[in-house]
Design a protein around this motif. Structure first.
Motif, short mmCIF file in Angstrom:
data_model
loop_
_atom_site.label_atom_id
_atom_site.label_comp_id
_atom_site.label_asym_id
_atom_site.label_seq_id
_atom_site.Cartn_x
_atom_site.Cartn_y
_atom_site.Cartn_z
N UNK A 254 33.93 -14.20 -39.95
CA UNK A 254 33.67 -13.14 -40.92
C UNK A 254 32.64 -12.19 -40.33
N UNK A 255 32.79 -10.89 -40.63
CA UNK A 255 31.91 -9.87 -40.06
C UNK A 255 31.39 -8.96 -41.15
N UNK A 256 30.06 -8.71 -41.11
CA UNK A 256 29.44 -7.76 -42.02
C UNK A 256 28.03 -7.43 -41.57
N UNK A 257 27.67 -6.15 -41.58
CA UNK A 257 26.33 -5.76 -41.13
C UNK A 257 26.12 -6.11 -39.67
N UNK A 258 25.09 -6.92 -39.40
CA UNK A 258 24.85 -7.41 -38.03
C UNK A 258 25.32 -8.84 -37.85
N UNK B 270 32.14 -3.58 -38.29
CA UNK B 270 33.26 -2.93 -38.97
C UNK B 270 34.60 -3.62 -38.75
N UNK B 271 35.02 -3.80 -37.51
CA UNK B 271 36.35 -4.35 -37.29
C UNK B 271 36.27 -5.66 -36.52
N UNK B 272 37.20 -6.56 -36.83
CA UNK B 272 37.23 -7.90 -36.25
C UNK B 272 38.68 -8.30 -36.04
N UNK B 273 39.09 -8.43 -34.77
CA UNK B 273 40.48 -8.73 -34.45
C UNK B 273 40.56 -9.62 -33.22
N UNK B 274 41.70 -10.26 -32.99
CA UNK B 274 41.84 -11.10 -31.81
C UNK B 274 42.13 -10.29 -30.56
N UNK B 275 41.66 -10.76 -29.42
CA UNK B 275 42.07 -10.23 -28.12
C UNK B 275 43.32 -11.02 -27.74
N UNK C 184 28.71 0.06 -35.78
CA UNK C 184 28.48 1.50 -35.88
C UNK C 184 28.29 2.18 -34.55
N UNK C 185 27.83 1.41 -33.54
CA UNK C 185 27.49 2.05 -32.26
C UNK C 185 28.14 1.43 -31.03
N UNK C 186 28.78 0.27 -31.17
CA UNK C 186 29.29 -0.43 -29.99
C UNK C 186 30.61 -1.13 -30.27
N UNK C 187 31.28 -1.49 -29.17
CA UNK C 187 32.41 -2.41 -29.19
C UNK C 187 32.01 -3.64 -28.39
N UNK D 35 29.45 0.88 -25.08
CA UNK D 35 28.78 1.83 -25.96
C UNK D 35 29.79 2.87 -26.46
N UNK D 36 30.33 2.62 -27.61
CA UNK D 36 31.25 3.57 -28.24
C UNK D 36 31.06 3.48 -29.75
N UNK D 37 30.70 4.60 -30.34
CA UNK D 37 30.33 4.62 -31.76
C UNK D 37 31.52 4.99 -32.64
N UNK D 38 31.44 4.57 -33.90
CA UNK D 38 32.35 5.03 -34.92
C UNK D 38 33.76 4.49 -34.88
#
Length: 320
Positions: free
Chosen positions: A191-195, A225-230, A242-245, A260-263
């Motif tokens: 589960x993902x939320x915030x930090x 924000x997003x959480x998916x499998x590789x 918000x600021x990274x992948x 470093x890729x935002x949004x």
């Protein structure tokens, strides 16, 4: 850009039948993961919002040749009384229930649903509440459905296994909850939320589940924000903030790669390692939408003129 495989294949279409509204290709050979589903919102006209399934091998996504399937809730497909909870689709994932394809869907206006694919018929649904802003859902092995709600600040496991309208749930508090992803190897729900990125063990029974946090991943920046499998590496998860992948190892619960890729509103990859992502585009109706899906390794873009796309999802039922 991440390059995890030495050989990258160019996308090829596996489904070529003509699109039909509320229908799918005759043979939904989804396991190849070559098609892409988008959540096409319509902020000013909720009834126009759709899940659209498209073929990246067709360069012009504004044509009928690219469109393989569309879906929205209607009384005819079992959603009488729930169509008002639709209009800002926020996520969709292909899954399997037994031997049948299904899809889990969420909408920021409140809907969480499990539908048959390609029939589009309701298997389970509930109104989580527009004030809670459901952002993602996941089908669990026992037939229950996990839902992450950002404004509600929770992940709920609904007892969808108990009936098509079952609204009972158990909740895990998670501020700004945005993502849920089942891990079949470790038998946990990420589960993902915030930090916070955490793994939850689900115990109890399908009718009365219990949630226990068993692991967490340190070091994420804010705005998870997003959480998916590789899909090309069974041990890794994609995570956007918000600021990274990030790519995160499930086995060690650690960050292994940072970009470093935002949004980034959605990030996932095909089994051949081609990346698929969405980022808000200037001029779109809302601050979170775009009309374009971006591909990397190899690079490409696909645009639906006038669309208000939030997320793009590789159409594969694999959890990892």
């Amino acid at each position: 850009m991440f390059r995890l495989l030495g050989s990258i294949c160019v996308l090829t279409s596996l489904l070529t039948s003509a699109p039909t509204a509320q229908a799918a290709p005759a043979a939904p050979t989804a396991e190849a993961g070559r098609l892409v589903a988008v959540t096409d919102q319509s902020y000013d006209s909720p009834s126009a919002a759709r899940i659209r399934l498209l073929d990246p091998a067709v360069a012009n996504w504004g044509t009928a040749a690219a469109l393989k399937w569309t879906w929205s809730p209607t009384s005819a497909n079992g959603f009488s009384g729930l169509t008002g909870a639709w209009g800002l689709p926020s996520d969709v994932k292909l899954r399997m229930k037994g031997t049948a394809y299904v899809a889990v869907v969420t909408d920021s206006r409140g809907l969480a649903a499990l539908i048959g694919y390609p029939s589009g018929q309701r298997l389970w649904a509930t109104n989580v509440g527009s004030a809670n802003n459901p952002h993602s859902a996941e089908l669990l092995p026992d037939g229950n459905v996990a839902v992450a709600a950002s404004n509600g600040g929770f992940v709920r496991v609904y007892t969808a296994s108990q009936g098509s309208a079952s609204a009972a749930y158990v909740s895990y508090p998670l501020p700004d909850a945005h993502g849920v992803q089942w891990d079949p190897t470790r038998q946990v729900l990420w589960v993902l939320g915030g930090t916070k990125l955490a793994a939850l063990k689900i115990s109890g029974t399908a009718a009365a589940p219990k949630l226990t946090e068993v692991a967490s991943v340190p070091g994420l920046t804010a705005g998870g924000h997003d959480l998916t499998p590789v899909l090309e590496n069974h041990d890794l998860l994609w995570v956007s903030t918000g600021s990274k992948i990030y790519q995160v190892s499930k086995s060690t619960a650690t960050i292994v790669t940072t970009l470093n890729e935002a949004g980034i509103k959605s990030i996932n990859s095909m089994p051949n390692a081609q990346e698929v992502r969405t980022t808000p585009k200037s001029g779109c109706r809302t601050t979170w939408c775009t009309d374009t899906v971006r591909f990397d390794v190899p690079a490409a873009t696909r645009t639906i003129p006038g669309a208000e796309i939030y997320k793009a999802r590789v159409w594969s039922s694999r959890y990892e």
